[in-house]
Design a protein around this motif. Structure first.
Motif, PDB file in Angstrom:
ATOM      1  N   THR A  84       0.831  -1.210   0.000  1.00 28.55           N
ATOM      2  CA  THR A  84       0.000   0.000   0.000  1.00 28.55           C
ATOM      3  C   THR A  84       0.864   1.258   0.000  1.00 28.55           C
ATOM      4  N   ILE A 117       1.804   1.945  -3.423  1.00 31.48           N
ATOM      5  CA  ILE A 117       0.659   2.387  -4.234  1.00 31.48           C
ATOM      6  C   ILE A 117       0.360   3.852  -3.981  1.00 31.48           C
ATOM      7  N   GLN A 118       0.447   4.263  -2.685  1.00 31.91           N
ATOM      8  CA  GLN A 118       0.211   5.683  -2.389  1.00 31.91           C
ATOM      9  C   GLN A 118       1.223   6.574  -3.105  1.00 31.91           C
ATOM     10  N   LEU A 124       2.865   5.728  -5.859  1.00 31.58           N
ATOM     11  CA  LEU A 124       2.577   5.641  -7.300  1.00 31.58           C
ATOM     12  C   LEU A 124       1.513   6.664  -7.674  1.00 31.58           C
ATOM     13  N   TYR A 125       0.541   6.840  -6.761  1.00 32.19           N
ATOM     14  CA  TYR A 125      -0.486   7.846  -7.017  1.00 32.19           C
ATOM     15  C   TYR A 125       0.154   9.225  -7.111  1.00 32.19           C
ATOM     16  N   GLY A 141       2.953   9.039 -10.153  1.00 32.78           N
ATOM     17  CA  GLY A 141       2.498   8.533 -11.446  1.00 32.78           C
ATOM     18  C   GLY A 141       1.200   9.156 -11.902  1.00 32.78           C
ATOM     19  N   VAL A 142       0.139   8.909 -11.125  1.00 30.42           N
ATOM     20  CA  VAL A 142      -1.190   9.347 -11.559  1.00 30.42           C
ATOM     21  C   VAL A 142      -1.228  10.859 -11.724  1.00 30.42           C
ATOM     22  N   LEU A 200       0.137  12.138 -14.940  1.00 34.79           N
ATOM     23  CA  LEU A 200      -0.473  11.642 -16.187  1.00 34.79           C
ATOM     24  C   LEU A 200      -0.832  12.769 -17.135  1.00 34.79           C
ATOM     25  N   ALA A 247       6.984   3.930 -12.128  1.00 32.41           N
ATOM     26  CA  ALA A 247       6.158   4.919 -12.833  1.00 32.41           C
ATOM     27  C   ALA A 247       6.810   5.435 -14.112  1.00 32.41           C
ATOM     28  N   LEU A 299       6.348   3.511 -17.410  1.00 33.77           N
ATOM     29  CA  LEU A 299       4.948   3.570 -17.840  1.00 33.77           C
ATOM     30  C   LEU A 299       4.628   4.944 -18.416  1.00 33.77           C
ATOM     31  N   LEU A 300       5.129   6.000 -17.762  1.00 34.37           N
ATOM     32  CA  LEU A 300       4.887   7.349 -18.274  1.00 34.37           C
ATOM     33  C   LEU A 300       5.537   7.530 -19.647  1.00 34.37           C
ATOM     34  N   ALA A 349       6.181   5.199 -21.869  1.00 33.08           N
ATOM     35  CA  ALA A 349       5.413   4.455 -22.876  1.00 33.08           C
ATOM     36  C   ALA A 349       4.165   5.231 -23.265  1.00 33.08           C
ATOM     37  N   LEU A 350       3.513   5.812 -22.251  1.00 29.73           N
ATOM     38  CA  LEU A 350       2.315   6.603 -22.527  1.00 29.73           C
ATOM     39  C   LEU A 350       2.667   7.808 -23.399  1.00 29.73           C
TER      40      LEU A 350
END
Lengths: 259, 153
Positions: free
Chosen positions: A41, A44-45, A47-48, A51-52, A55, A153, A156-157, A159-160
């Motif tokens: 967790t 994940i926090q 990553l938010y 990462g998020v 975005l 992250a 993934l960023l 690649a996006l």
């Protein structure tokens, strides 16, 4: 004269000392990774946070970079009557270079600076010392999850960024200036190699993710615990992070595409 | 608790979007199918000069890709290039007097092997060797020939 050489020696020693502290810090943080599986967790926090929340800037920047590539590429290629190679130009530029590099630069500015400021303030307000008092290792509780989140992250960023950029190039190339849709994609698929181009781009972005996040959390952890110190550390994160990305990009490109 | 749920949802979405982008780069931007190991049988060709032929260059018949170059080596006994190609199993009826040439797609494009079917009833099998091959056209040689023929006029 003697004073000058003394200064030189002192600053050289400082640089090496800092590098050494950085490496020890990195190894300590890596040692905290296995324990993270039990408390994912935390990752994940983070990553938010890294990462998020990045975005939108990555998506918008990627789309515009792709559109510019489409337009500039078209204007150059039309002189040679080779405008059907537009897809190749856009895709190769994005996948090999711009995707990993620009997204790492944006990441350093958007998320790296935030990481440094957060950890630096934790140190300045003695939250890190408080954790140690309670026998909680801040390396494991604070640093390791942020480092791991950054490493996950950034690829993934990137690649996006590349994918959205190709869409932007398609939008301008096929939609606005009228390159044939079929040749745009088929030429692209003919020339872009899954291993040589896509995989190498992903490897690049993983390296950038490690380096930028490492610099960010280390600068935060190593900061002078005053408001001025935190502000300097944040600046250093962005400057050193961006320079490290650009310098490493050359080294990696020479290794991957040099042959 | 509600807050953590939202965070998980967003992170899940983020990871999904990232992986979807990677997938798109792999499938749509690059051509992954071209590099999947194709099941097939091997044939051997000898050429005087292979020009710019590379491993994984296409082998075509009537313009359709039916296989790929799998290995290129130099035969030091006869001083010729030895090219091994893998032909997909579904194309198992290539006549044994088929001729193979190295062509260039476009003026400066990549080189490929073009096959032209012969009339024989016996077909090539795994490990067989083509009898009729034609080397790549090297631009410098072509220009040289042109200059020589001009000079002799």
């Amino acid at each position: 004269m003697i004073a000058f050489i003394e200064n030189l020696g002192e600053s050289a020693l400082n640089i090496f000392e800092k590098l050494g502290r950085g490496v020890v810090f990195f190894i300590n943080a890596l040692a905290g990774f296995p324990a993270l599986i039990l408390r994912f967790t935390l990752v994940i926090q983070q990553l938010y946070a890294v990462g998020v929340l990045s975005l939108i800037i990555i998506g918008v920047a990627g789309f515009f970079v792709g559109m510019v590539l489409g337009l500039q590429g078209y204007n150059t290629l039309i002189d040679f009557g080779a405008e059907e190679s537009l897809g190749v130009v856009v895709a190769l530029t994005l996948v090999r270079e711009l995707g990993p590099v620009v997204s790492a630069l944006l990441y350093a500015g958007r998320a790296g600076s935030a990481l440094t400021a957060e950890i630096g303030l934790m140190k300045a307000t003695e939250q890190l010392s408080a954790m140690e008092m309670m026998a909680v290792d801040p390396m494991h509780r604070v640093i390791a999850p942020r480092l791991l989140a950054g490493i996950i992250a950034v690829p993934l960023l990137a690649a996006l960024f590349s994918a959205v950029g190709v869409m932007g190039g398609y939008f301008v190339g096929v939609g606005l200036v009228g390159v044939d849709e079929g040749t745009f994609w088929s030429q692209m698929q003919d020339s872009v190699d899954i291993y040589d181009d896509v995989l190498n781009g992903v490897i690049k972005s993983i390296v950038f993710g490690i380096v930028v996040t490492w610099i960010a959390v280390f600068e935060g952890y190593d900061t002078v615990p005053t408001s001025e110190g935190v502000s300097r550390a944040t600046t250093r994160t962005v400057v050193h992070g961006s320079l490290a990305v650009l310098g490493l990009d050359f080294v990696l490109t020479a290794l991957m595409f040099g042959d | 608790m509600q807050h953590t749920k939202m965070v998980h949802l967003w992170v899940g979405l983020f990871v999904a979007i990232g992986i979807a982008s990677l997938f798109m780069l792999a499938m749509r931007v690059s051509n992954i199918t071209a590099f999947a190991e194709t099941e097939g049988y091997q044939l051997t060709l000898n050429f005087d000069n292979i020009g710019g032929l590379k491993v994984r260059s296409p082998v075509t018949m009537a313009g359709v890709v039916i296989g790929r170059v799998s290995e290129i080596s130099f035969d030091k006994e006869i001083y010729e290039a030895e090219v091994k190609v893998t032909i997909e199993n579904q194309y198992d009826n290539i006549p044994e007097d088929t001729s193979a040439s190295i062509f260039t797609s476009g003026l400066l494009g990549e080189q490929y092997i073009g096959l032209e079917a012969g009339g024989s009833d016996t077909f090539l099998k795994q490990g067989d060797r083509f009898k009729l091959t034609q080397s790549a056209v090297v631009l410098e040689q072509l220009i040289g020939q042109f200059l020589v023929s001009k000079a002799s006029e």
